[in-house]
Write a protein that holds these residues in place. Structure first.
Motif, short mmCIF file in Angstrom:
data_model
loop_
_atom_site.label_atom_id
_atom_site.label_comp_id
_atom_site.label_asym_id
_atom_site.label_seq_id
_atom_site.Cartn_x
_atom_site.Cartn_y
_atom_site.Cartn_z
N LEU A 35 1.39 6.74 -6.86
CA LEU A 35 -0.48 8.03 -7.18
C LEU A 35 0.48 9.18 -7.22
O LEU A 35 0.34 10.12 -7.73
CB LEU A 35 -1.33 7.59 -5.78
N VAL A 36 2.14 9.75 -5.88
CA VAL A 36 2.23 11.20 -5.83
C VAL A 36 3.61 11.34 -7.20
O VAL A 36 2.85 11.77 -7.59
CB VAL A 36 3.74 11.20 -4.42
N ALA A 37 3.87 10.02 -7.16
CA ALA A 37 4.47 10.44 -8.61
C ALA A 37 4.32 10.37 -9.47
O ALA A 37 4.42 11.40 -10.78
CB ALA A 37 5.43 9.35 -9.02
N ALA A 38 2.30 9.58 -9.83
CA ALA A 38 2.42 10.23 -11.36
C ALA A 38 1.19 11.13 -11.26
O ALA A 38 0.81 11.73 -11.99
CB ALA A 38 1.09 8.61 -11.34
N GLY A 39 1.04 11.88 -10.24
CA GLY A 39 0.99 13.57 -10.06
C GLY A 39 -1.08 13.23 -9.77
O GLY A 39 -1.65 14.16 -9.81
N ASP A 50 -7.33 0.05 -0.30
CA ASP A 50 -5.91 0.38 -1.29
C ASP A 50 -6.13 1.89 -0.72
O ASP A 50 -7.21 2.28 -1.23
CB ASP A 50 -5.71 -0.20 -2.16
N PRO A 51 -4.84 2.29 -1.23
CA PRO A 51 -4.94 4.45 -1.84
C PRO A 51 -6.07 4.35 -3.07
O PRO A 51 -6.26 5.18 -2.60
CB PRO A 51 -3.18 4.44 -1.83
N ALA A 52 -5.64 3.40 -3.76
CA ALA A 52 -5.98 4.18 -5.01
C ALA A 52 -7.76 4.20 -5.16
O ALA A 52 -8.58 5.05 -5.09
CB ALA A 52 -5.78 3.08 -5.94
N GLN A 53 -8.10 3.15 -4.07
CA GLN A 53 -9.89 3.65 -3.65
C GLN A 53 -10.30 4.33 -2.29
O GLN A 53 -11.05 5.18 -3.21
CB GLN A 53 -9.96 1.66 -2.77
N VAL A 54 -9.15 5.34 -1.95
CA VAL A 54 -9.47 6.02 -0.68
C VAL A 54 -9.05 7.47 -1.61
O VAL A 54 -10.32 8.02 -0.93
CB VAL A 54 -8.72 6.19 0.42
N GLN A 66 1.35 -1.09 0.03
CA GLN A 66 -0.26 -0.12 -0.20
C GLN A 66 0.29 1.13 -0.25
O GLN A 66 0.95 2.25 -0.38
CB GLN A 66 -0.80 -0.24 0.96
N VAL A 67 2.25 1.03 0.45
CA VAL A 67 3.09 1.95 1.00
C VAL A 67 3.89 2.55 -0.74
O VAL A 67 3.66 3.81 -0.76
CB VAL A 67 4.14 2.36 2.00
N ALA A 68 3.17 2.12 -1.32
CA ALA A 68 4.74 1.49 -2.60
C ALA A 68 3.40 2.08 -3.96
O ALA A 68 3.37 2.70 -4.76
CB ALA A 68 5.10 0.05 -3.28
N GLU A 69 1.99 2.19 -3.01
CA GLU A 69 0.62 2.22 -4.39
C GLU A 69 0.72 3.83 -3.94
O GLU A 69 0.83 4.63 -4.92
CB GLU A 69 -0.25 1.66 -3.94
N LEU A 70 0.87 4.10 -2.81
CA LEU A 70 1.35 5.40 -2.62
C LEU A 70 2.06 6.48 -3.43
O LEU A 70 1.66 7.65 -4.13
CB LEU A 70 1.14 5.37 -0.73
N VAL A 71 2.87 5.47 -2.71
CA VAL A 71 4.17 6.65 -3.71
C VAL A 71 3.96 6.94 -5.09
O VAL A 71 4.43 7.57 -5.99
CB VAL A 71 5.76 6.01 -3.54
#
Ligand SMILES: [Zn+2]
Length: 500
Positions: free
Chosen positions: A400-404, A424-428, A393-398
């Motif tokens: 999402l930030v990288a993709a802007g 998961d981050p994308a769902q939140v 989930q932390v990797a997913e968060l990272v």
């Protein structure tokens, strides 16, 4: 509760040199006990995991547990020990109600492993701890003193004994005396137990839970005047049950013994109890000498003679040990030993490693685990690993930030949702509407509103005071509750204001 006189720690060091020694007991995680087939499961009803052998009934004969011998040899190999080609168990005779045979089956002058070492690091300096021996023995039962206020036998109405633990295989790892640590003695003691625990955990032979007693530590300490050729008399503080307590016990004994010596007294060789609440120690019983135990070779067990080829095979199959793993990872992540030490101290080696494996850059993985997540774990009073967020989930968060899709501030809000179990981050991000705003009509309106609402600021910017634009950016960010991208907002403001 303690009436001991204590000398200030720094003052102790100006006159005395400490020598540490550590005896660590590790309860092995074998399915059955050391000399019988009884289960070793923790937390069962008292006295439900016993048989004639571990109750010491007449005529019962022990058989050694091969898995326990193998585990002990593996610990010895990981510590660079010499493995005996032939050795025996011995009877250590003493009568305690929690030891039903009237003796403990242990090893005396023929330990399974000898002459190893473990290097530990404290503040960038390496201390070599020599290992004297690693031997195998059996655990005792557990006394429960009922009716007293402290759980000790004094003042109790009666005592209960649970023999479930009696006969569980126990490995004892004994260091040689460790001189030369000086002011760092408390930290070196702690670092040693910590590193040993990591090794045993990596080998997978014990769950090494100090709070459940599957790893217990006795802290030996003596001090002698600086420059003295002889070491002082040592005290042995028993069953110190956390890493922090190891450090505190060393510190306390240094201060107490210094006060005794300062007054011209003599340190008594004795066992002492450690008190978690006050960090103090108190006198137990005077220490028995080996001769008091009348050790003799155990006649009911055959000697252990590990086959050389088998030992070589075990050595070749050892997993990557913690120190080697740390060295490899710090190179892979491109960080210094000091930075690696921060990751280790935060208990984040596996978490960062797994986050990198899930696709995050090492820098991003460290940033989140050692920054925002460490802060939250600290606020909640839990270990980092116990936070309700996974490395994936932390990797997913990272990502999402990288993709802007989100910025750091929105990422923190996203974490709130992940930690609250919202998915998961994308769902939140989707459910809470946290994605960064593009150059939408809504954002254009917010920019216009900021200019109209702050005409004096806008005028300053137009007049060339470019740094004043920060106040307008702040107003837009506030109006959009942090969902706008600050760089985009700044650019839009600049365009608007340069149009005159
Ligand atoms: Zn049994």
């Amino acid at each position: 509760m303690s009436t001991d006189k204590l000398v200030d720690f720094d003052e102790v060091l100006s006159r005395y040199e400490p020598v540490i020694g550590l005896e660590t007991h590790v309860e092995l995680g074998t399915a059955s006990k050391m000399f019988c087939g009884c289960s070793t499961t923790f937390g069962a009803e008292p006295n439900t995991q016993t048989c004639p052998v571990c109750l010491g009934l007449p005529g019962a004969l022990p058989v050694a547990n091969a898995a326990a011998i193998e585990a002990t040899i593996r610990i010895g190999l990981a510590l660079g020990c010499r493995i005996a080609t032939w050795c025996r168990f011995a009877r250590k005779n003493y009568f305690y109600p929690d030891i039903p045979k009237g003796f403990q089956t242990s090893q005396y002058d023929e330990p399974l492993c000898t002459a190893g070492h473990l290097d530990v690091e404290v503040d960038g300096e390496t201390y070599r701890v020599e290992i004297e021996r690693v031997h195998l023995e059996e655990d005792t039962g557990k006394n429960l003193h009922v009716g007293g206020s402290t759980g000790r036998i004094h003042g109790a109405d009666h005592s209960l004994i649970d023999y479930n633990r009696a006969g569980i295989p126990l490995v004892e790892i004994v260091t040689r005396p460790i001189p030369g640590a000086g002011a760092k003695a408390p930290e070196v003691a702690r670092a040693y137990v910590d590193e040993l625990r990591e090794i045993v955990r990596t080998l997978g032979v014990s769950d090494v839970k100090m709070e459940q007693g599957s790893l217990r530590c006795d802290v030996n300490l003596s001090i002698a005047p600086i420059g003295s050729l002889e070491w002082g008399t040592r005290s042995e503080t028993k069953n110190v049950n956390s890493l922090r307590s190891v450090e505190r016990a060393v510190r306390y004994e240094m201060r107490r013994q210094a006060a005794v010596l300062d007054e011209g007294g003599r340190v008594v060789q004795e066992t002492r109890h450690f008190h978690e609440d006050s960090g103090s120690t108190s006198s137990g019983r005077s220490k028995e000498e080996a001769t008091d135990y009348r050790y003799f070779p155990e006649p009911d067990l055959v000697p252990i003679a590990p086959d050389e080829e088998w030992v070589e095979k075990l050595a070749a199959a050892l997993p990557e040990l913690p120190a080697a793993r740390r060295a490899r990872l710090s190179e892979e992540w491109g960080i210094s030993p000091t930075e690696m030490a921060w990751v280790v101290n935060a208990g984040a080696v596996d978490l960062v490693g797994d986050t990198v494996a899930a696709g995050a850059s090492p820098a991003d993985a460290r940033k989140w685990w050692l920054g925002e997540l460490a802060r939250r774990a600290n606020d909640a009073g839990v270990e980092l690993a116990d936070l309700a967020v996974t490395p994936a989930q932390v990797a997913e968060l990272v990502a999402l930030v990288a993709a802007g899709t989100i910025n750091d501030q929105l990422a923190r809000q996203t974490l709130d949702g992940v930690l609250a179990g919202e998915g998961d981050p994308a769902q939140v991000v989707e459910a809470r509407g946290l994605a960064v705003m593009g150059e939408s009509d809504e954002l254009v309106a917010a920019v216009d509103a900021a200019i109209e609402g702050n005409p004096d600021v806008a005028e300053k910017v137009r007049a060339g005071k470019v740094q004043a634009i920060g106040a307008l950016v702040g107003a837009v960010m506030k109006a959009t509750r942090g969902k706008a991208d600050a760089a985009t907002v700044k650019r839009m403001l600049e365009e608007r204001l340069s149009q005159g």
